[in-house]
Scaffold this motif. Structure first.
Motif, PDB file in Angstrom:
ATOM      1  N   ASP A  36      -2.744 -14.518 -39.368  1.00 49.02           N
ATOM      2  CA  ASP A  36      -4.258 -15.035 -38.352  1.00 49.02           C
ATOM      3  C   ASP A  36      -4.537 -14.310 -37.345  1.00 49.02           C
ATOM      4  OD1 ASP A  36      -6.066 -16.567 -37.583  1.00 49.02           O
ATOM      5  OD2 ASP A  36      -4.347 -18.656 -36.821  1.00 49.02           O
ATOM      6  N   ARG A  37      -5.772 -14.555 -37.384  1.00 47.16           N
ATOM      7  CA  ARG A  37      -6.619 -13.783 -36.386  1.00 47.16           C
ATOM      8  C   ARG A  37      -6.539 -14.442 -35.309  1.00 47.16           C
ATOM      9  NH1 ARG A  37     -11.129  -9.912 -38.131  1.00 47.16           N
ATOM     10  NH2 ARG A  37     -10.637  -9.194 -35.818  1.00 47.16           N
ATOM     11  N   GLY A  38      -7.235 -15.644 -34.968  1.00 46.77           N
ATOM     12  CA  GLY A  38      -6.956 -16.124 -33.436  1.00 46.77           C
ATOM     13  C   GLY A  38      -7.763 -17.509 -34.093  1.00 46.77           C
ATOM     14  N   HIS A  39      -7.631 -18.761 -33.318  1.00 49.45           N
ATOM     15  CA  HIS A  39      -8.195 -19.483 -33.122  1.00 49.45           C
ATOM     16  C   HIS A  39      -7.935 -20.193 -31.657  1.00 49.45           C
ATOM     17  CE1 HIS A  39      -7.050 -19.922 -37.814  1.00 49.45           C
ATOM     18  NE2 HIS A  39      -8.234 -20.602 -38.150  1.00 49.45           N
ATOM     19  N   ALA A  40      -9.483 -21.087 -32.132  1.00 47.50           N
ATOM     20  CA  ALA A  40      -9.444 -21.303 -29.914  1.00 47.50           C
ATOM     21  C   ALA A  40      -8.416 -22.795 -29.618  1.00 47.50           C
ATOM     22  CB  ALA A  40     -10.766 -22.578 -29.902  1.00 47.50           C
ATOM     23  N   ARG A  55     -11.984 -28.969 -12.053  1.00 46.13           N
ATOM     24  CA  ARG A  55     -12.771 -29.650 -11.117  1.00 46.13           C
ATOM     25  C   ARG A  55     -11.692 -30.830 -10.123  1.00 46.13           C
ATOM     26  NH1 ARG A  55     -15.291 -31.200 -16.472  1.00 46.13           N
ATOM     27  NH2 ARG A  55     -16.202 -30.953 -16.469  1.00 46.13           N
ATOM     28  N   GLY A  56     -10.833 -30.500 -10.576  1.00 46.06           N
ATOM     29  CA  GLY A  56     -10.019 -31.014  -9.228  1.00 46.06           C
ATOM     30  C   GLY A  56      -8.671 -31.870 -10.035  1.00 46.06           C
ATOM     31  N   ALA A  57      -7.768 -31.841  -8.696  1.00 43.62           N
ATOM     32  CA  ALA A  57      -5.812 -31.893  -8.846  1.00 43.62           C
ATOM     33  C   ALA A  57      -6.157 -32.575 -10.725  1.00 43.62           C
ATOM     34  CB  ALA A  57      -5.479 -33.291  -7.753  1.00 43.62           C
ATOM     35  N   GLY A  58      -6.820 -33.849 -11.125  1.00 46.08           N
ATOM     36  CA  GLY A  58      -6.702 -34.233 -11.970  1.00 46.08           C
ATOM     37  C   GLY A  58      -7.668 -33.638 -13.110  1.00 46.08           C
ATOM     38  N   ASP A  59      -8.125 -33.055 -13.204  1.00 45.91           N
ATOM     39  CA  ASP A  59      -8.542 -32.534 -14.185  1.00 45.91           C
ATOM     40  C   ASP A  59      -8.914 -31.653 -14.127  1.00 45.91           C
ATOM     41  OD1 ASP A  59     -10.965 -32.311 -15.999  1.00 45.91           O
ATOM     42  OD2 ASP A  59     -12.384 -33.068 -15.165  1.00 45.91           O
ATOM     43  N   VAL A  60      -8.190 -30.568 -14.824  1.00 44.50           N
ATOM     44  CA  VAL A  60      -8.572 -28.928 -15.148  1.00 44.50           C
ATOM     45  C   VAL A  60      -8.397 -28.324 -16.889  1.00 44.50           C
ATOM     46  CG1 VAL A  60      -6.688 -26.672 -14.100  1.00 44.50           C
ATOM     47  CG2 VAL A  60      -6.965 -28.582 -12.878  1.00 44.50           C
ATOM     48  N   TRP A  61      -8.616 -27.333 -16.289  1.00 42.08           N
ATOM     49  CA  TRP A  61      -8.988 -27.128 -18.144  1.00 42.08           C
ATOM     50  C   TRP A  61      -8.646 -25.485 -18.576  1.00 42.08           C
ATOM     51  CZ3 TRP A  61     -11.350 -30.416 -21.910  1.00 42.08           C
ATOM     52  CH2 TRP A  61     -11.937 -31.542 -21.432  1.00 42.08           C
ATOM     53  N   ALA A  62      -8.424 -25.189 -19.200  1.00 44.49           N
ATOM     54  CA  ALA A  62      -7.578 -24.318 -19.692  1.00 44.49           C
ATOM     55  C   ALA A  62      -7.516 -23.680 -21.232  1.00 44.49           C
ATOM     56  CB  ALA A  62      -5.615 -23.815 -20.204  1.00 44.49           C
ATOM     57  N   ALA A  63      -7.941 -22.706 -21.933  1.00 46.41           N
ATOM     58  CA  ALA A  63      -8.559 -21.910 -22.924  1.00 46.41           C
ATOM     59  C   ALA A  63      -7.941 -20.668 -22.793  1.00 46.41           C
ATOM     60  CB  ALA A  63     -10.007 -21.647 -23.240  1.00 46.41           C
ATOM     61  N   GLY A  64      -7.562 -20.598 -24.370  1.00 49.06           N
ATOM     62  CA  GLY A  64      -7.667 -18.765 -25.305  1.00 49.06           C
ATOM     63  C   GLY A  64      -7.196 -19.069 -26.684  1.00 49.06           C
ATOM     64  N   ARG A  65      -6.002 -18.556 -27.274  1.00 50.05           N
ATOM     65  CA  ARG A  65      -6.345 -18.390 -28.496  1.00 50.05           C
ATOM     66  C   ARG A  65      -4.824 -18.710 -28.861  1.00 50.05           C
ATOM     67  NH1 ARG A  65      -5.437 -12.896 -31.572  1.00 50.05           N
ATOM     68  NH2 ARG A  65      -3.531 -12.662 -29.980  1.00 50.05           N
ATOM     69  N   ALA A  76     -13.639 -22.471 -34.774  1.00 53.53           N
ATOM     70  CA  ALA A  76     -14.188 -20.975 -33.567  1.00 53.53           C
ATOM     71  C   ALA A  76     -13.076 -20.616 -33.406  1.00 53.53           C
ATOM     72  CB  ALA A  76     -14.242 -22.539 -32.333  1.00 53.53           C
ATOM     73  N   GLY A  77     -13.022 -19.576 -33.125  1.00 54.10           N
ATOM     74  CA  GLY A  77     -12.112 -18.611 -32.876  1.00 54.10           C
ATOM     75  C   GLY A  77     -12.159 -18.390 -31.261  1.00 54.10           C
ATOM     76  N   ARG A  78     -10.949 -17.195 -31.424  1.00 50.85           N
ATOM     77  CA  ARG A  78     -10.313 -17.269 -30.101  1.00 50.85           C
ATOM     78  C   ARG A  78     -11.689 -17.183 -28.348  1.00 50.85           C
ATOM     79  NH1 ARG A  78      -8.852 -11.515 -27.543  1.00 50.85           N
ATOM     80  NH2 ARG A  78     -11.094 -10.346 -28.444  1.00 50.85           N
TER      81      ARG A  78
END
Length: 382
Positions: free
Chosen positions: A277-281, A260-270, A300-302
């Motif tokens: 383990d097959r993976g969690h969020a 959204r901006g310099a101070g609001d960045v999101w990342a996601a994966g596994r 929540a999985g990957r």
């Protein structure tokens, strides 16, 4: 550094989650694969992937772009050029837009051309633009997986190349060869005139999946290392640096980035808790000072894709048993949006999602007979 910045309370969807979703009529599209969907502006949403012909043993491919103009309208197919030749790979891996008359689509490497397939939209037509591959190595595969368009002369794309380390004749296949290869990260920048390769630290032991360009001196790139550890790179306008992303796992990968901006960045994966383990969020947030892991429901999985939404984010992924899910984090609370599983015997998998004024639009694919797939676009889940 704190590992958790959000509550893990989960509210369930309705008892019959499918009633909250509507499916687009894509009968005229034919066999195809969707790779994602993005909100271009307040009036337009685009879904993208590859069209596949089902005739004979050779199945020609064409770039696939579906557009919806206005949240209440239907989807229409937009013609796009592809690389010519029976061996051409014409899929669209990612798409992003500066505005309605300036957008980029990125795809894969074409061996005969020695370049990566990208296309630019100027408001009236799509034009093929070749992106270079390194000239100092021999490659047998390459592609761009994500693109972030910030301005007409400031577009970033990331992907991979497969470098040939050695090659020897194949004893059992006349004219064949046996290759030893490794993958490397590729970062490219469009400066208004051409795509140019950008060197990043540790590229030979890094795979990158996503890029988010916040400003000309604020660019994030995410992926994972050769040791299967989450990796994050940051560009400050002068140089690249590795930035730590804490997480409570033994291994993991970062798949998607949104800002959204310099101070609001999101990342996601596994993330993986152990070798079985097959993976969690894995969800993380940058607050302008540091990355922090955001607690996610154990169910929540990957995560396969992440989209910004009011008060937080939405994520799409798959559970350990392969069932798809869409969840939303709003004001520190997770909710399961009850996306319909669809397909035959649970054969639906989610490719991407985006937020619109109608809620979430999800791109998915249903496997059918003879390995053919049917694209699916679902909207709802508010």
């Amino acid at each position: 550094m704190a590992l958790a910045v959000a509550a893990v309370a989960v509210s369930g969807g309705t008892a019959h989650g499918e009633a909250r979703w509507s499916a687009a009529d894509l009968a005229g599209v034919g066999s195809a694969l969707l790779y994602g969907v993005t909100r271009v502006d307040d009036d337009s949403t685009w879904a993208y992937g590859v069209g596949v012909s089902g005739e004979g043993k050779v199945r020609p491919t064409t770039p696939l772009l579906l557009a919806r103009d206005g949240d209440a309208g239907g989807w229409r197919q937009v013609p796009m050029q592809g690389f010519a030749g029976s061996g051409s790979t014409n899929r669209i891996n990612s798409l992003d837009a500066v505005g309605e008359d300036d957008a980029w689509a990125v795809g894969d490497h074409e061996g005969q051309r020695g370049a990566i397939h990208t296309q630019h939209w100027d408001g009236s037509t799509w034009r093929v633009v070749e992106a270079p591959v390194p000239e100092d190595v021999v490659i047998n595969d390459a592609g761009l997986l994500d693109v972030s368009a910030r301005a007409g002369d400031d577009v970033w794309a990331v992907g991979w190349i497969t470098v040939v380390d050695s090659e020897v004749p194949h004893a059992d296949v006349p004219g064949g060869v046996i290759q030893e290869t490794h993958n490397e990260a590729v970062v490219q920048h469009w400066d208004g005139e051409a795509w140019r390769l950008v060197r990043v630290p540790g590229a030979s032991s890094l795979m990158v999946n996503s890029v988010a360009a916040v400003a000309d001196d604020d660019v994030w790139v995410s992926g994972y290392t050769a040791e299967d550890q989450p990796a994050m790179l940051h560009y400050d306008g002068r140089s690249w640096s590795r930035v730590a992303v804490p997480y409570d796992g033994v291994n993991g990968e970062l798949i998607d980035l949104e800002a959204r901006g310099a101070g609001d960045v999101w990342a996601a994966g596994r993330k993986l808790d152990d070798d079985e383990d097959r993976g969690h969020a894995l969800v993380a947030h940058w607050n302008g000072r540091a990355w922090q892991q955001v607690s996610a429901p154990a169910s929540a999985g990957r995560v396969k894709d992440l989209a910004l939404a009011p008060g937080g984010v939405t994520v799409a992924g798959e559970q350990a048993d392969g069932r798809p899910y869409v969840m939303r984090l709003r004001d520190g609370r997770w909710s399961d949006l009850g996306v319909p599983e669809g397909g035959a015997a649970g054969s639906r998998y989610l490719a991407g999602l985006t937020w619109t004024s109608r809620g979430v639009t999800v791109a998915a694919n249903d496997w059918g007979a003879a390995g053919l797939t049917s694209p699916v676009l679902l909207t709802g889940g508010r």
